[in-house]
Design a protein around this motif. Structure first.
Motif, PDB file in Angstrom:
ATOM      1  N   TYR A  19       0.831  -1.206   0.000  1.00  0.00           N
ATOM      2  CA  TYR A  19       0.000   0.000   0.000  1.00  0.00           C
ATOM      3  C   TYR A  19       0.868   1.260   0.000  1.00  0.00           C
ATOM      4  N   ASP A  30      -9.439  -1.467  -2.222  1.00  0.00           N
ATOM      5  CA  ASP A  30      -9.253  -1.199  -0.805  1.00  0.00           C
ATOM      6  C   ASP A  30      -8.278  -2.213  -0.211  1.00  0.00           C
ATOM      7  N   TRP A  57      -9.903  -4.842   2.349  1.00  0.00           N
ATOM      8  CA  TRP A  57     -10.756  -5.755   1.587  1.00  0.00           C
ATOM      9  C   TRP A  57      -9.914  -6.735   0.783  1.00  0.00           C
ATOM     10  N   THR A  81     -14.773  -4.114   5.539  1.00  0.00           N
ATOM     11  CA  THR A  81     -14.261  -2.774   5.824  1.00  0.00           C
ATOM     12  C   THR A  81     -15.032  -2.030   6.911  1.00  0.00           C
ATOM     13  N   ASN A 113     -13.277   0.472   9.807  1.00  0.00           N
ATOM     14  CA  ASN A 113     -13.649   1.881   9.659  1.00  0.00           C
ATOM     15  C   ASN A 113     -14.301   2.408  10.934  1.00  0.00           C
TER      16      ASN A 113
END
Length: 530
Positions: A182, A455, A458, A522, A526
């Protein structure tokens, strides 16, 4: 010759795959193939030896930098899992759950699923869970008249829950690789203050899918019990077997351990490494309490071990209460008047830990656990070093650009590319262990998928579910091989394969649900971390 240079990275991957199928050691195969293709690239003028200067920094960055201390959690979680394997937790859980549900049609199958989920949340080691439950519950299920296919499929599927239910070694390693990918993807897009994805995010993301999978497994057991009761008969009730004290003694210690490890991570009170240390200590207390041969008076030794475990739980609860509503993270030294109580709990925990280790040393359990932990941890890190060299040379030979070109050319954009990657990982899961796939495949494909807008949490959960499915799929699923090794001779390999197929369909259904509804993976991270 130009086409040969372009295909060189793929030839490198195929050569490594062929060598692994021949049975060569994984770490040395990856490093050896990488060096061989580096020499080929050097001879063709397509590789410069100066790239090897980056290799020590990659190893140092992977294993020793302070911001990568998450990998320290690997030996701690391995220690925790192996210690619990020796502590007879699985045996007591299976007996208690069997007494609770066994008198119902399909009750033993439900018991196996519930125990598999609890062991997954406690140990996270698939092979140990499958073997343990195969040895303990498969003969009982067959004796009670269960269909061999249903019994073996239930055990193999429940054993693989350790892949997806946190805390899992798979999620720790995947989380580390996804985090690196990422940050790399963001830097490639010109973002030099990248967002961070932690292993805690992946733990939170995998929790709902893991529990959903447990419910689907239980639902299938109920469905079979209703539609084909002869395959899942009720066990005759045995008077006096279900005692509340026995049930609580089997359930509460592992539940406390799960709360201490997973709860502290999800609440943000501890990093996965810190929580793994707590889990390792808690597992030591449980193992000492259940191995009575280390003291002249087993009752006293057991009481001291449980006192140590209670002190650790009390300390965690105290820290939670004090940190609730606090703007910063508080430690024992910040507790003020409560610090005396906290230090008393620390003293009790340390004394209990010392006595527990002494008991385990006298019974020989500690030696076995340390030896297994060292072996497994060394295997993981040596594979990581070999995979780092492999991915470095793969990239310098142009493999990244080639893979990116292939994935971006797939119809359907990011979703089409994800389907291709998941299919490739699923097939590789037949032949390679999750460690090799995590260290070799994920660093290559994950940055490309993340740059396409996928994502990261995910993606990590989808990959973990995919690897779990390949562990279970005939004819090459590793869980099926583990079960075949301990199954009685009257259970045929065909019956094991037949029993696994419905659970593979359930797995594919679960993956489809997560693909269609990403919020399943997610929503919790979150909500917890924003």
């Amino acid at each position: 010759m130009g086409w040969f240079v372009e295909f060189l990275p793929f030839l490198m991957f195929m050569a490594a795959f062929a060598a692994l199928l021949r049975g060569y050691p994984v770490a040395f195969t990856l490093a050896g193939v990488a060096l061989a293709f580096a020499l080929i690239g050097l001879a063709l003028g397509h590789f410069d030896l100066i790239h090897f200067r980056a290799f020590p920094q990659r190893i140092y960055g992977n294993l020793m930098e302070m911001d990568r201390q998450i990998l320290v959690a690997v030996p701690l979680f391995v220690f925790m899992g192996v210690m619990l394997e020796k502590s007879k937790v699985a045996e007591e859980l299976l007996e208690a759950m069997g007494a609770l549900f066994g008198s119902l049609r399909g009750g033993l199958g439900i018991s196996v699923v519930v125990v598999g989920a609890l062991l997954a949340a406690s140990t996270g080691i698939v092979g140990a869970t499958v073997v343990t439950m195969g040895l303990l519950s498969l003969p009982t299920m067959l004796k009670r008249g269960y269909d061999p296919a249903l019994a073996s499929g239930s055990i193999a599927a429940s054993g693989t829950l350790g892949q997806i239910i946190p805390p899992s070694i798979v999620l720790v390693l995947l989380g580390d690789q996804i985090s690196n990918a990422y940050q790399e993807a963001q830097r490639a897009q010109g973002i030099f203050s990248p967002d961070v994805v932690s292993v805690g995010d992946l733990f939170a993301g995998a929790l709902i899918p893991g529990l959903m999978l447990v419910l689907l497994y239980v639902g299938y057991q109920v469905f079979v019990a209703i539609t084909a009761p002869e395959k899942a008969p009720a066990a005759p009730a045995e008077p006096g077997t279900l005692k509340p004290g026995r049930l609580l003694n089997a359930l509460l210690p592992p539940l406390f351990l799960i709360f201490a490890v997973l709860g502290s991570i999800l609440a943000g009170l501890a990093t996965p490494t810190e929580a793994a240390a707590v889990g390792a200590m808690g597992a030591t207390f449980l193992a000492a309490a259940r191995n009575a041969g280390g003291t002249d008076n087993p009752a006293i030794g057991r009481a001291l071990s449980y006192a140590g475990l209670a002190a650790v739980m009390g300390l965690i609860l105290l820290i939670v209460m004090v940190n609730t509503g606090s703007e910063r993270r508080l430690y024992v030294s910040d507790l003020g008047a409560a610090s005396l109580l906290a230090w008393l709990m620390v003293a009790i925990a340390l004394i209990g830990a010392g006595l527990s280790l002494w008991r385990l040393k006298r019974t020989g359990v500690l030696d076995d656990v340390m030896r297994s932990t060292a072996t497994i941890s060394a295997m993981v890190f040596v594979i990581l070093i070999g995979a780092s060299l492999f991915s470095l040379i793969f990239r310098e030979l142009g493999g990244d650009d080639t893979v990116q070109s292939v994935l971006t050319a797939v119809p359907g954009g990011a979703m089409g590319a994800l389907v291709v990657v998941m299919l490739v990982m699923f097939i590789l899961g037949f032949f390679l262990d999750f460690i090799e796939i995590t260290f070799v495949v994920v660093p290559i494909v994950a940055p490309i998928l993340l740059m396409m807008g996928v994502d990261p949490v995910w993606l990590g959960v989808m990959m973990a579910m995919n690897l779990q499915t390949s562990f279970l799929t005939p004819p090459f699923g590793f869980a099926l091989f583990y079960l075949r090794g301990v199954a009685p001779p009257e259970v045929s390999t065909a019956a094991i394969y037949r029993g696994a197929i419905p659970f593979v369909i359930i797995q594919i259904l679960a993956i489809t649900m997560i693909a269609l509804f990403p919020w399943l993976a997610t929503a919790l991270p979150n909500w917890l971390y924003g």
